[in-house]
Design an enzyme around this catalytic site. Sequence first.
Site, PDB file in Angstrom:
ATOM      1  N   GLY A  48      46.086 -32.631  10.209  1.00  0.00           N
ATOM      2  CA  GLY A  48      45.375 -32.026   9.087  1.00  0.00           C
ATOM      3  C   GLY A  48      43.897 -32.362   9.204  1.00  0.00           C
ATOM      4  O   GLY A  48      43.534 -33.508   9.506  1.00  0.00           O
ATOM      5  N   ASN A 193      32.090 -23.957  15.319  1.00  0.00           N
ATOM      6  CA  ASN A 193      32.015 -23.831  16.770  1.00  0.00           C
ATOM      7  C   ASN A 193      31.415 -22.475  17.126  1.00  0.00           C
ATOM      8  O   ASN A 193      31.072 -21.683  16.237  1.00  0.00           O
ATOM      9  CB  ASN A 193      33.380 -24.060  17.428  1.00  0.00           C
ATOM     10  CG  ASN A 193      34.430 -23.038  17.031  1.00  0.00           C
ATOM     11  OD1 ASN A 193      34.110 -21.878  16.735  1.00  0.00           O
ATOM     12  ND2 ASN A 193      35.693 -23.453  17.021  1.00  0.00           N
ATOM     13  N   THR A 221      29.206 -26.648  17.573  1.00  0.00           N
ATOM     14  CA  THR A 221      29.838 -27.337  18.687  1.00  0.00           C
ATOM     15  C   THR A 221      30.115 -26.324  19.796  1.00  0.00           C
ATOM     16  O   THR A 221      30.515 -25.193  19.533  1.00  0.00           O
ATOM     17  CB  THR A 221      31.128 -28.038  18.255  1.00  0.00           C
ATOM     18  OG1 THR A 221      32.031 -27.094  17.671  1.00  0.00           O
ATOM     19  CG2 THR A 221      30.826 -29.114  17.215  1.00  0.00           C
ATOM     20  N   ASP A 254      37.493 -32.560  14.578  1.00  0.00           N
ATOM     21  CA  ASP A 254      37.543 -33.444  13.409  1.00  0.00           C
ATOM     22  C   ASP A 254      36.944 -34.804  13.741  1.00  0.00           C
ATOM     23  O   ASP A 254      36.199 -35.379  12.944  1.00  0.00           O
ATOM     24  CB  ASP A 254      38.990 -33.609  12.938  1.00  0.00           C
ATOM     25  CG  ASP A 254      39.635 -32.286  12.551  1.00  0.00           C
ATOM     26  OD1 ASP A 254      38.918 -31.407  12.052  1.00  0.00           O
ATOM     27  OD2 ASP A 254      40.859 -32.148  12.759  1.00  0.00           O
TER      28      ASP A 254
END
Length: 333
Positions: A48, A193, A221, A254
């Site tokens: 998650g 991203n 990213t 994350d």
Amino acid sequence: MRVAVSGSIAFDYLMQFPGLFREHILTDRLDTISVSFLVDSLKKERGGCAANIAYSLALLGEKPLLVGAAGRDFTEYGLALEQAGVDISGVKRVEEEYTSSFFANTDRKGGQICSFYTGAMRFAREISIRDLPGGPIDLAVVSPNDPEAMLKHAAECKEAGIPVLFDPGQQIVRLEGKDLLRAAAGVKILIVNEYEREMLMKKTGLGQSGFSGLAEVLIVTLGEKGSEIKTRGQVYSIPVAPPKRIADPTGVGDAFRAGLIKGMSRGLSWETAGRMGSLAATVVLETEGPQSHSYTLDQFVDRYEAAFGKSREMDQFRSGKNACSLEGGGKSF
């Protein structure tokens, strides 16, 4: 810095496909696509987006407040997070539901095809940032979650004057362009991203200049090319930290967010905070599952110096000193 991390809490079902997805998808027949992939392995891991971010933040010495909804099967998971140093008092328990599930099939080049079962997550919209336990929040991370919860939490934080790191991620697909625009406009940091950037620009109808002006800081990213941090006055190109091996990309983004936030919390420059994010991401890339990694702060700094060289900022970081005189995310809070 007290960080509240709002987003999904899930169990990840991770599968490995030994070939390449692109070799089995007919781009001229996408309107009738029907394809199945025989996988070699299946693992169940804790995951998650919010829980992953919180876990890595705890490894880095923070005590993040996890904000999300979980089901009747969360007890053991919650204990593991608490033992790692995560504050789970912001988690809503939904006994009539199971915790959300993420299904990721990864090919041998790191390409992924994923699905997400919402489960208890849809009750996250019932959580209010205003009602969270504890003291003031210095930064709120609004990461992929129940779409209504994401919009609600972003709006509540802005109303309360809490700086927001908005991470729309895979929910760009579910949210309307006008809602994405409203949630992203005026946040402290917007992070996406490359693919998500294009999707977000398309859904909001913004050009490159308008998109770049949504947030004080825009972070994109770029996979193996690193990342780009764009402030109102400068653009920083952040390299990757070389991996020792590549095991599984799930949760890499994350972890990047956690490393970045830790650097911000200590007032480090964007270059250093970004590199901390890169290293945190690489460590996850080297392990199977988004919460299977572990390190001490000294081990993290040693690995940072091996990848990027020694610096005054990391000497201060190791000693526990803040770098408040340096330009970075933490100073502006």
